[in-house]
Design an enzyme around this catalytic site. Structure first.
Site, PDB file in Angstrom:
ATOM      1  NE  ARG A  81      -7.358  -8.531   0.203  1.00  0.00           N
ATOM      2  CZ  ARG A  81      -6.914  -8.045  -0.777  1.00  0.00           C
ATOM      3  NH1 ARG A  81      -5.829  -7.052  -0.643  1.00  0.00           N
ATOM      4  NH2 ARG A  81      -7.450  -7.964  -1.928  1.00  0.00           N
ATOM      5  CE  LYS A 134      -4.445  -2.056   1.487  1.00  0.00           C
ATOM      6  NZ  LYS A 134      -5.483  -2.186   2.228  1.00  0.00           N
TER       7      LYS A 134
END
Length: 312
Positions: A267, A227
């Protein structure tokens, strides 16, 4: 139900009692996801990729047919269904445990019908009023993520008094709504929503104070993989953020720390590093609880040996 050993009941028996954080591998069946859009867009490529992730140590596979990258536009529901259902069906046939990454109730219900065990909803149910009814009816595990708006507007919603307190309060409201809809607590997993309405520095307090979210009593999923906030952290001397594929080592570091803090699952896009990381965290925690030199019992034995068992 707290800590990495907590497991929502509907998951397969092989995932119970592992005594470590689970690893969820990402299978993006999309042309436009931020880090790997288009690489696994055909069903055959997506299935092959999913099976490769399982071979690398993924416990779960998260199949998504709609990108949630910042600025992404929505796809038609028919397109989303066509992308994910054949992939889910084939992965389940190969013995994989599958999650459907969707905000749409109709997609969630169809995916569970094809064998998905988990509904991973980045909107926490706010994008579709019918979602909670599907979850209650199917009995699937449900990941409720912290969310404030769709990808095209979420960066404008990064406004918090205290991000950890605000996220916990807003997730508690989702739990209350789930309960009112008939969803059982043992179905619910919470996700702090890293990167969603959290463009930069707001992510770090959520990770640093993750035990506070774990202490709320539900399993916690952490999705930090590749991210933006990791890209900014790893920026080069010119200030240019590291590209997504250069963020995997940082992702694995987050996986280790999240596992040590009690996350139920991480995840990730690159599985092998995080699969190692969660096992290191589990061994580290076992080492903390194991008796070591200088414990009371060992000192008592040493004293007995020195005095010949005398109690004088």
């Amino acid at each position: 139900m707290t800590g990495p050993s907590a497991r929502p009941a509907p998951l397969p028996a092989r995932l119970h009692g592992l005594d470590r954080t689970l690893v969820m591998g990402v299978v993006n069946v999309t042309p436009d996801s931020f880090s790997d859009g288009g690489r696994w867009f055909t069903p055959g490529a997506a299935v092959a990729h999913g099976l490769e992730l399982v071979a690398q140590g993924a416990d779960l596979l998260d199949v998504g047919g709609e990108s949630t990258r910042p600025g992404a536009r929505r796809v038609a529901v028919e397109d989303e269904l066509a992308r994910v259902l054949p992939v889910i069906e084939q992965l389940v046939a190969h013995g994989a445990t599958v999650s459907i990454d969707t905000t749409r109730a109709v997609v969630a219900e169809a995916a569970v019908g094809r064998g998905a065990s988990i509904v991973n909803d980045v909107s926490g149910g706010l994008a579709d009023d019918e979602m909670y009814g599907v979850v209650a009816r199917t009995g699937a595990v449900y990941v409720a993520m912290h969310w404030r708006g769709h990808a095209d507007v979420m960066d404008d919603l990064d406004d918090y008094d205290d991000v950890v307190t605000d996220v916990r309060r807003e997730l508690a409201a989702r739990v209350a709504a789930l309960r009112a809809a008939g969803v059982r607590d043992e179905q619910v997993v919470l996700d702090p929503g890293l990167g969603f309405a959290k463009a930069g520095s707001s992510n770090w307090p959520l990770l640093a104070r993750l035990p506070e979210l774990v202490a709320d009593g539900f399993p916690v999923l952490v999705g930090a993989s590749r991210k933006r906030f990791l890209g900014h952290l790893l920026a080069g001397p010119d200030g240019e953020p590291a590209p997504p594929l250069a963020r995997d080592r940082a992702t694995a570091a987050v996986s280790a720390l999240a596992a040590a803090a009690g996350a139920w699952c991480v995840r990730v896009h690159e599985v092998a590093g995080s699969a190692d990381a969660v096992r290191v965290a589990a061994a580290w925690q076992r080492g903390q609880s194991a008796p070591g030199p200088g414990t009371d019992d060992e000192l008592a034995v040493d004293e007995d040996a020195r005095t010949g068992g005398s109690t004088r």
